[in-house]
Write a protein that holds these residues in place. Structure first.
Motif, PDB file in Angstrom:
ATOM      1  N   UNK A   1       0.836  -1.195   0.000  1.00  0.00           N
ATOM      2  CA  UNK A   1       0.000   0.000   0.000  1.00  0.00           C
ATOM      3  C   UNK A   1       0.875   1.250   0.000  1.00  0.00           C
ATOM      4  N   UNK A   2       0.273   2.369  -0.381  1.00  0.00           N
ATOM      5  CA  UNK A   2       0.970   3.654  -0.333  1.00  0.00           C
ATOM      6  C   UNK A   2      -0.037   4.744   0.007  1.00  0.00           C
ATOM      7  N   UNK A   3       0.457   5.762   0.685  1.00  0.00           N
ATOM      8  CA  UNK A   3      -0.411   6.840   1.146  1.00  0.00           C
ATOM      9  C   UNK A   3      -0.451   7.945   0.103  1.00  0.00           C
ATOM     10  N   UNK A   4      -1.654   8.282  -0.381  1.00  0.00           N
ATOM     11  CA  UNK A   4      -1.804   9.329  -1.384  1.00  0.00           C
ATOM     12  C   UNK A   4      -2.310  10.639  -0.791  1.00  0.00           C
ATOM     13  N   UNK A   5      -2.301  10.739   0.533  1.00  0.00           N
ATOM     14  CA  UNK A   5      -2.714  11.991   1.157  1.00  0.00           C
ATOM     15  C   UNK A   5      -1.802  13.126   0.718  1.00  0.00           C
ATOM     16  N   UNK A   6      -2.377  14.282   0.455  1.00  0.00           N
ATOM     17  CA  UNK A   6      -1.584  15.449   0.076  1.00  0.00           C
ATOM     18  C   UNK A   6      -0.820  15.928   1.308  1.00  0.00           C
ATOM     19  N   UNK A   7       0.485  16.100   1.135  1.00  0.00           N
ATOM     20  CA  UNK A   7       1.334  16.510   2.248  1.00  0.00           C
ATOM     21  C   UNK A   7       1.556  18.029   2.218  1.00  0.00           C
ATOM     22  N   UNK A   8       1.419  18.658   3.365  1.00  0.00           N
ATOM     23  CA  UNK A   8       1.651  20.102   3.473  1.00  0.00           C
ATOM     24  C   UNK A   8       2.902  20.368   4.311  1.00  0.00           C
ATOM     25  N   UNK A   9       3.480  21.544   4.106  1.00  0.00           N
ATOM     26  CA  UNK A   9       4.599  22.007   4.932  1.00  0.00           C
ATOM     27  C   UNK A   9       4.179  23.277   5.653  1.00  0.00           C
ATOM     28  N   UNK A  10       4.676  23.471   6.828  1.00  0.00           N
ATOM     29  CA  UNK A  10       4.417  24.722   7.529  1.00  0.00           C
ATOM     30  C   UNK A  10       5.379  25.779   6.992  1.00  0.00           C
TER      31      UNK A  10
ATOM     32  N   UNK B   1      -9.136  14.782  -1.964  1.00  0.00           N
ATOM     33  CA  UNK B   1      -7.788  14.816  -2.526  1.00  0.00           C
ATOM     34  C   UNK B   1      -7.814  15.321  -3.973  1.00  0.00           C
ATOM     35  N   UNK B   2      -8.803  14.867  -4.760  1.00  0.00           N
ATOM     36  CA  UNK B   2      -8.903  15.309  -6.152  1.00  0.00           C
ATOM     37  C   UNK B   2      -9.169  16.805  -6.237  1.00  0.00           C
ATOM     38  N   UNK B   3     -10.072  17.310  -5.387  1.00  0.00           N
ATOM     39  CA  UNK B   3     -10.386  18.738  -5.395  1.00  0.00           C
ATOM     40  C   UNK B   3      -9.177  19.563  -4.957  1.00  0.00           C
ATOM     41  N   UNK B   4      -8.445  19.060  -3.984  1.00  0.00           N
ATOM     42  CA  UNK B   4      -7.270  19.776  -3.487  1.00  0.00           C
ATOM     43  C   UNK B   4      -6.182  19.832  -4.558  1.00  0.00           C
ATOM     44  N   UNK B   5      -5.978  18.719  -5.260  1.00  0.00           N
ATOM     45  CA  UNK B   5      -4.988  18.688  -6.333  1.00  0.00           C
ATOM     46  C   UNK B   5      -5.373  19.655  -7.451  1.00  0.00           C
ATOM     47  N   UNK B   6      -6.663  19.739  -7.776  1.00  0.00           N
ATOM     48  CA  UNK B   6      -7.140  20.672  -8.797  1.00  0.00           C
ATOM     49  C   UNK B   6      -6.909  22.114  -8.359  1.00  0.00           C
ATOM     50  N   UNK B   7      -7.128  22.379  -7.082  1.00  0.00           N
ATOM     51  CA  UNK B   7      -6.919  23.719  -6.540  1.00  0.00           C
ATOM     52  C   UNK B   7      -5.460  24.134  -6.660  1.00  0.00           C
ATOM     53  N   UNK B   8      -4.562  23.232  -6.261  1.00  0.00           N
ATOM     54  CA  UNK B   8      -3.131  23.533  -6.334  1.00  0.00           C
ATOM     55  C   UNK B   8      -2.699  23.720  -7.785  1.00  0.00           C
TER      56      UNK B   8
ATOM     57  N   UNK C   1      -3.706  27.107  -9.087  1.00  0.00           N
ATOM     58  CA  UNK C   1      -2.861  28.181  -8.560  1.00  0.00           C
ATOM     59  C   UNK C   1      -1.505  28.217  -9.270  1.00  0.00           C
ATOM     60  N   UNK C   2      -0.972  27.029  -9.569  1.00  0.00           N
ATOM     61  CA  UNK C   2       0.311  26.960 -10.275  1.00  0.00           C
ATOM     62  C   UNK C   2       0.159  27.537 -11.682  1.00  0.00           C
ATOM     63  N   UNK C   3      -0.891  27.119 -12.382  1.00  0.00           N
ATOM     64  CA  UNK C   3      -1.115  27.602 -13.742  1.00  0.00           C
ATOM     65  C   UNK C   3      -1.445  29.085 -13.762  1.00  0.00           C
ATOM     66  N   UNK C   4      -2.031  29.602 -12.677  1.00  0.00           N
ATOM     67  CA  UNK C   4      -2.364  31.028 -12.599  1.00  0.00           C
ATOM     68  C   UNK C   4      -1.219  31.892 -12.110  1.00  0.00           C
ATOM     69  N   UNK C   5      -0.059  31.255 -11.908  1.00  0.00           N
ATOM     70  CA  UNK C   5       1.115  32.026 -11.488  1.00  0.00           C
ATOM     71  C   UNK C   5       1.144  32.367 -10.008  1.00  0.00           C
TER      72      UNK C   5
END
Length: 293
Positions: free
Chosen positions: A24-33, A212-219, A222-226
């Motif tokens: 198994x592998x964890x696909x949770x989106x990881x954040x940094x402080x 997770x899918x919605x969060x990935x789309x959000x990120x 933001x990347x594509x929008x600069x």
């Protein structure tokens, strides 16, 4: 996949060399402080709660806190006396009916792949487990600590799943469930009807992690929008090493001061003073030589 462990499954006189893979592998989106203002990553220091000093890794030990809040410090020597095993053997203890293993006992899951030369005994064990609808209860040493596990078959591959110890399963204590009384026949009939309406087979592809899918789309948006903040290089990329050096320097200076020796801060001044004395001696020697001539 990359094998994380190599060993052998043994049952009776049969020995099957295998390689172990995480199943198994964890696909949770990881954040940094990060710092809100500039996006810089937040660093942490290991500070002693008593003296407030920064502690290096070499001075960190394992501590066990008692119920009274006292701390028992354990050393490497203490751990050497504890029972440990580094065997590369997955030893089959017994074959049990699959329905006797409570799913709550199952923990981490691994795939077992046989060496090319041991494919036949691997397939023999796999087919026997499936035919008899049994699991193999095994003992295995992972990271020097012995644990129990089961071998079962999934999609034609033998899977090893580590087990929790029985005392790690909590017992539910919900007294009010017994106080509510039993359901009536009409209520049971209505519940049966509802279950029948929602009955079906489990199809994994019907479910997805929408968060997770919605969060990935959000990120991605933001990347594509600069909207990307390029963090400046840290002024102290090796902050941990510098902290350690500072702590060592402080310790050395303290030890020297206790012996009455000059500290590292005093060395430059001492060198300058010595240099001045040497220059003065050379000047005096030159003047004396001129007078003599």
């Amino acid at each position: 996949m990359r094998a994380i462990w190599k060993g052998a499954v043994s049952f009776g006189l049969v020995n099957v060399p295998i390689r172990l893979y995480s199943a198994t592998e964890n696909h949770d989106v990881q954040f940094r402080q990060v710092h809100r203002e500039d996006g810089g990553r937040i660093k942490y220091q290991r500070i002693c709660s008593i003296d407030g000093e920064v502690v290096s890794y070499d001075d960190i030990a394992k501590g066990y806190e008692t119920e009274d809040g006292d701390m028992v410090v354990l050393t490497d020597e203490d751990f050497k006396d504890l029972p440990s095993r580094s065997s590369k053997e997955i030893a089959v203890e017994k074959f049990v009916p699959a329905d006797q293993i409570d799913p709550m006992l199952l923990d981490k899951c691994y795939y077992l792949e046989p060496d090319k030369a041991s494919t036949k005994p691997y397939v023999l064990l796999r087919d026997a487990l499936e035919k008899e609808n049994r699991m193999a209860v095994v003992s295995v040493s992972i990271r020097t600590r012995m644990t129990m596990a089961v071998l079962r078959v999934r999609d034609g591959v033998i899977v090893m799943q580590t087990m929790l110890w029985p005392d790690e399963i909590r017992k539910p204590d919900f007294a009010h469930l017994d106080d509510e009384g039993k359901a009536t026949k009409q209520e049971l009939a209505m519940a049966d009807l509802l279950i029948e309406q929602l009955a079906g087979d489990y199809e994994p592809d019907e479910y997805e992690d929408d968060y997770a899918l919605a969060l990935q789309s959000l990120v991605k948006a933001k990347v594509e929008g600069g909207e990307v903040r390029v963090a400046e290089e840290s002024k102290d990329e090796s902050g941990e090493v510098v902290d350690l050096l500072a702590a060592l320097k402080k310790s050395v200076d303290k030890a020297k001061a206790a012996r009455g020796e000059s500290t590292s801060d005093e060395k430059p001044a001492a060198k300058k003073a010595a240099a001045k004395k040497t220059t003065a001696k050379k000047t005096t020697a030159k003047k004396t030589a001129k007078k003599a001539s």
